[in-house]
Write a protein that holds these residues in place. Structure first.
Motif, PDB file in Angstrom:
ATOM      1  N   PRO A   4       0.757  -1.185   0.039  1.00  0.00           N
ATOM      2  CA  PRO A   4       0.091   0.002  -0.062  1.00  0.00           C
ATOM      3  C   PRO A   4       1.025   1.239  -0.148  1.00  0.00           C
ATOM      4  O   PRO A   4       1.857   1.200   0.688  1.00  0.00           O
ATOM      5  N   GLY A   5       0.450   2.343  -0.825  1.00  0.00           N
ATOM      6  CA  GLY A   5       1.135   3.325  -0.862  1.00  0.00           C
ATOM      7  C   GLY A   5       2.535   3.556  -1.771  1.00  0.00           C
ATOM      8  O   GLY A   5       3.177   4.541  -1.941  1.00  0.00           O
ATOM      9  N   TRP A   6       2.788   2.398  -2.323  1.00  0.00           N
ATOM     10  CA  TRP A   6       3.943   2.376  -3.501  1.00  0.00           C
ATOM     11  C   TRP A   6       3.611   3.410  -4.536  1.00  0.00           C
ATOM     12  O   TRP A   6       2.694   3.100  -5.588  1.00  0.00           O
ATOM     13  N   LEU A   7       4.226   4.524  -4.742  1.00  0.00           N
ATOM     14  CA  LEU A   7       4.040   5.383  -5.710  1.00  0.00           C
ATOM     15  C   LEU A   7       4.273   4.772  -6.976  1.00  0.00           C
ATOM     16  O   LEU A   7       3.883   5.171  -8.205  1.00  0.00           O
ATOM     17  N   SER A   8       5.256   3.899  -7.294  1.00  0.00           N
ATOM     18  CA  SER A   8       5.654   3.069  -8.478  1.00  0.00           C
ATOM     19  C   SER A   8       4.272   2.432  -9.111  1.00  0.00           C
ATOM     20  O   SER A   8       4.670   2.209 -10.230  1.00  0.00           O
ATOM     21  N   ALA A   9       3.393   2.172  -8.228  1.00  0.00           N
ATOM     22  CA  ALA A   9       2.288   1.403  -8.694  1.00  0.00           C
ATOM     23  C   ALA A   9       0.954   2.186  -8.832  1.00  0.00           C
ATOM     24  O   ALA A   9      -0.232   1.956  -9.062  1.00  0.00           O
ATOM     25  N   GLN A  10       1.340   3.543  -8.845  1.00  0.00           N
ATOM     26  CA  GLN A  10       0.217   4.633  -9.079  1.00  0.00           C
ATOM     27  C   GLN A  10       0.337   5.292 -10.099  1.00  0.00           C
ATOM     28  O   GLN A  10       1.655   5.760 -10.706  1.00  0.00           O
ATOM     29  N   TRP A  11      -0.673   5.886 -10.861  1.00  0.00           N
ATOM     30  CA  TRP A  11      -0.585   6.427 -12.028  1.00  0.00           C
ATOM     31  C   TRP A  11      -1.396   7.572 -12.118  1.00  0.00           C
ATOM     32  O   TRP A  11      -2.514   7.735 -11.479  1.00  0.00           O
ATOM     33  N   ARG A  12      -1.162   8.607 -12.843  1.00  0.00           N
ATOM     34  CA  ARG A  12      -1.827   9.989 -12.843  1.00  0.00           C
ATOM     35  C   ARG A  12      -2.254  10.119 -14.413  1.00  0.00           C
ATOM     36  O   ARG A  12      -1.224   9.931 -15.376  1.00  0.00           O
ATOM     37  N   ILE A  13      -3.595  10.173 -14.557  1.00  0.00           N
ATOM     38  CA  ILE A  13      -4.257  10.630 -15.899  1.00  0.00           C
ATOM     39  C   ILE A  13      -4.207  12.010 -16.189  1.00  0.00           C
ATOM     40  O   ILE A  13      -4.700  12.771 -15.572  1.00  0.00           O
ATOM     41  N   VAL A  14      -3.292  12.388 -17.032  1.00  0.00           N
ATOM     42  CA  VAL A  14      -3.182  13.549 -17.351  1.00  0.00           C
ATOM     43  C   VAL A  14      -3.657  14.066 -18.827  1.00  0.00           C
ATOM     44  O   VAL A  14      -3.470  13.480 -19.833  1.00  0.00           O
ATOM     45  N   PRO A  15      -4.590  14.952 -18.614  1.00  0.00           N
ATOM     46  CA  PRO A  15      -5.269  15.424 -20.107  1.00  0.00           C
ATOM     47  C   PRO A  15      -4.295  15.793 -20.939  1.00  0.00           C
ATOM     48  O   PRO A  15      -3.323  16.636 -20.765  1.00  0.00           O
ATOM     49  N   ALA A  16      -4.509  15.339 -22.272  1.00  0.00           N
ATOM     50  CA  ALA A  16      -3.481  15.943 -23.221  1.00  0.00           C
ATOM     51  C   ALA A  16      -4.551  16.950 -24.229  1.00  0.00           C
ATOM     52  O   ALA A  16      -4.828  17.818 -23.791  1.00  0.00           O
ATOM     53  N   HIS A  17      -4.834  16.248 -25.495  1.00  0.00           N
ATOM     54  CA  HIS A  17      -5.488  17.186 -26.363  1.00  0.00           C
ATOM     55  C   HIS A  17      -6.429  15.862 -27.086  1.00  0.00           C
ATOM     56  O   HIS A  17      -6.464  14.694 -26.989  1.00  0.00           O
ATOM     57  N   SER A  18      -7.410  16.743 -27.623  1.00  0.00           N
ATOM     58  CA  SER A  18      -8.688  16.117 -28.467  1.00  0.00           C
ATOM     59  C   SER A  18      -9.198  14.811 -27.542  1.00  0.00           C
ATOM     60  O   SER A  18      -9.258  13.931 -28.349  1.00  0.00           O
ATOM     61  N   GLY A  19      -9.379  14.977 -26.208  1.00  0.00           N
ATOM     62  CA  GLY A  19      -9.958  13.944 -25.249  1.00  0.00           C
ATOM     63  C   GLY A  19      -8.985  12.821 -25.255  1.00  0.00           C
ATOM     64  O   GLY A  19      -9.298  11.761 -24.594  1.00  0.00           O
ATOM     65  N   MET A  20      -7.749  12.933 -25.375  1.00  0.00           N
ATOM     66  CA  MET A  20      -6.775  11.777 -25.086  1.00  0.00           C
ATOM     67  C   MET A  20      -6.153  12.199 -24.012  1.00  0.00           C
ATOM     68  O   MET A  20      -6.364  13.562 -23.373  1.00  0.00           O
ATOM     69  N   VAL A  21      -5.391  11.303 -23.132  1.00  0.00           N
ATOM     70  CA  VAL A  21      -4.667  11.462 -22.145  1.00  0.00           C
ATOM     71  C   VAL A  21      -3.349  10.897 -21.990  1.00  0.00           C
ATOM     72  O   VAL A  21      -2.873  10.107 -22.940  1.00  0.00           O
ATOM     73  N   ARG A  22      -2.456  11.216 -21.061  1.00  0.00           N
ATOM     74  CA  ARG A  22      -1.186  10.464 -20.905  1.00  0.00           C
ATOM     75  C   ARG A  22      -1.250   9.963 -19.619  1.00  0.00           C
ATOM     76  O   ARG A  22      -2.104  10.533 -18.683  1.00  0.00           O
ATOM     77  N   ILE A  23      -0.457   8.719 -19.317  1.00  0.00           N
ATOM     78  CA  ILE A  23      -0.659   8.089 -18.018  1.00  0.00           C
ATOM     79  C   ILE A  23       0.857   8.077 -17.364  1.00  0.00           C
ATOM     80  O   ILE A  23       1.741   7.638 -18.004  1.00  0.00           O
ATOM     81  N   GLN A  24       1.016   9.000 -16.500  1.00  0.00           N
ATOM     82  CA  GLN A  24       2.316   9.281 -15.861  1.00  0.00           C
ATOM     83  C   GLN A  24       2.281   8.398 -14.364  1.00  0.00           C
ATOM     84  O   GLN A  24       1.536   8.448 -13.725  1.00  0.00           O
ATOM     85  N   ASN A  25       3.519   7.920 -14.201  1.00  0.00           N
ATOM     86  CA  ASN A  25       4.056   7.309 -13.198  1.00  0.00           C
ATOM     87  C   ASN A  25       4.404   8.253 -12.092  1.00  0.00           C
ATOM     88  O   ASN A  25       4.764   9.334 -12.224  1.00  0.00           O
ATOM     89  N   LEU A  26       3.635   8.086 -10.829  1.00  0.00           N
ATOM     90  CA  LEU A  26       3.594   8.825  -9.624  1.00  0.00           C
ATOM     91  C   LEU A  26       5.310   8.969  -8.932  1.00  0.00           C
ATOM     92  O   LEU A  26       5.669   9.596  -8.320  1.00  0.00           O
ATOM     93  N   TRP A  27       5.690   7.575  -9.525  1.00  0.00           N
ATOM     94  CA  TRP A  27       7.246   7.425  -8.553  1.00  0.00           C
ATOM     95  C   TRP A  27       8.260   8.322  -9.430  1.00  0.00           C
ATOM     96  O   TRP A  27       9.050   8.877  -9.161  1.00  0.00           O
ATOM     97  N   HIS A  28       8.322   7.954 -10.820  1.00  0.00           N
ATOM     98  CA  HIS A  28       9.116   8.735 -11.722  1.00  0.00           C
ATOM     99  C   HIS A  28       8.212   9.587 -12.606  1.00  0.00           C
ATOM    100  O   HIS A  28       7.596   9.236 -13.686  1.00  0.00           O
ATOM    101  N   THR A  29       8.054  10.712 -12.139  1.00  0.00           N
ATOM    102  CA  THR A  29       6.959  11.597 -12.691  1.00  0.00           C
ATOM    103  C   THR A  29       7.385  12.171 -14.057  1.00  0.00           C
ATOM    104  O   THR A  29       6.462  12.875 -14.777  1.00  0.00           O
ATOM    105  N   ASP A  30       8.464  11.913 -14.758  1.00  0.00           N
ATOM    106  CA  ASP A  30       9.086  12.151 -15.964  1.00  0.00           C
ATOM    107  C   ASP A  30       8.907  11.022 -16.762  1.00  0.00           C
ATOM    108  O   ASP A  30       9.186  11.131 -18.000  1.00  0.00           O
TER     109      ASP A  30
END
Length: 104
Positions: A4-30
């Motif tokens: 529980p709480g491992w950032l490497s297993a968590q993801w951020r949905i980042v809005p991009a354009h035209s209704g698309m998203v990018r899926i960003q890792n929370l441990w390695h935010t780049d």
């Protein structure tokens, strides 16, 4: 198995354009999920990579399928026992995702 709480297993949905998203890792935010090299990977990306753009496709009961923008037949799934992007069948539960959003 993750803890529980491992950032490497968590993801951020980042809005991009035209209704698309990018899926960003929370441990390695780049780093983002992409299929630039023909398979599902997480790494740094170029902003112009369509291989790192995803569509959240509503399925049923709040579940979604995650379709790649660059290779439209590629969906994130775990039918082979590991996470991959590949063509799927319409009834595959292994390609359904329940996104749980938490406050920052």
């Amino acid at each position: 198995t993750i803890q529980p709480g491992w950032l490497s297993a968590q993801w951020r949905i980042v809005p991009a354009h035209s209704g698309m998203v990018r899926i960003q890792n929370l441990w390695h935010t780049d780093q983002y999920l992409h299929i630039q090299n023909g398979q599902l990977e997480v790494s740094t990306i170029d902003n112009n990579w369509a291989s790192a753009l995803w569509k959240l496709e509503p399925a049923h009961s709040g579940w979604v399928r995650i379709q790649n923008s660059w290779q439209k037949d590629q969906y994130i799934n775990n039918s082979a026992g590991k996470l991959e992007a590949a063509p799927i069948q319409p009834n595959w539960a292994s390609a359904l995702w329940n996104l749980v959003f938490v406050a920052n």
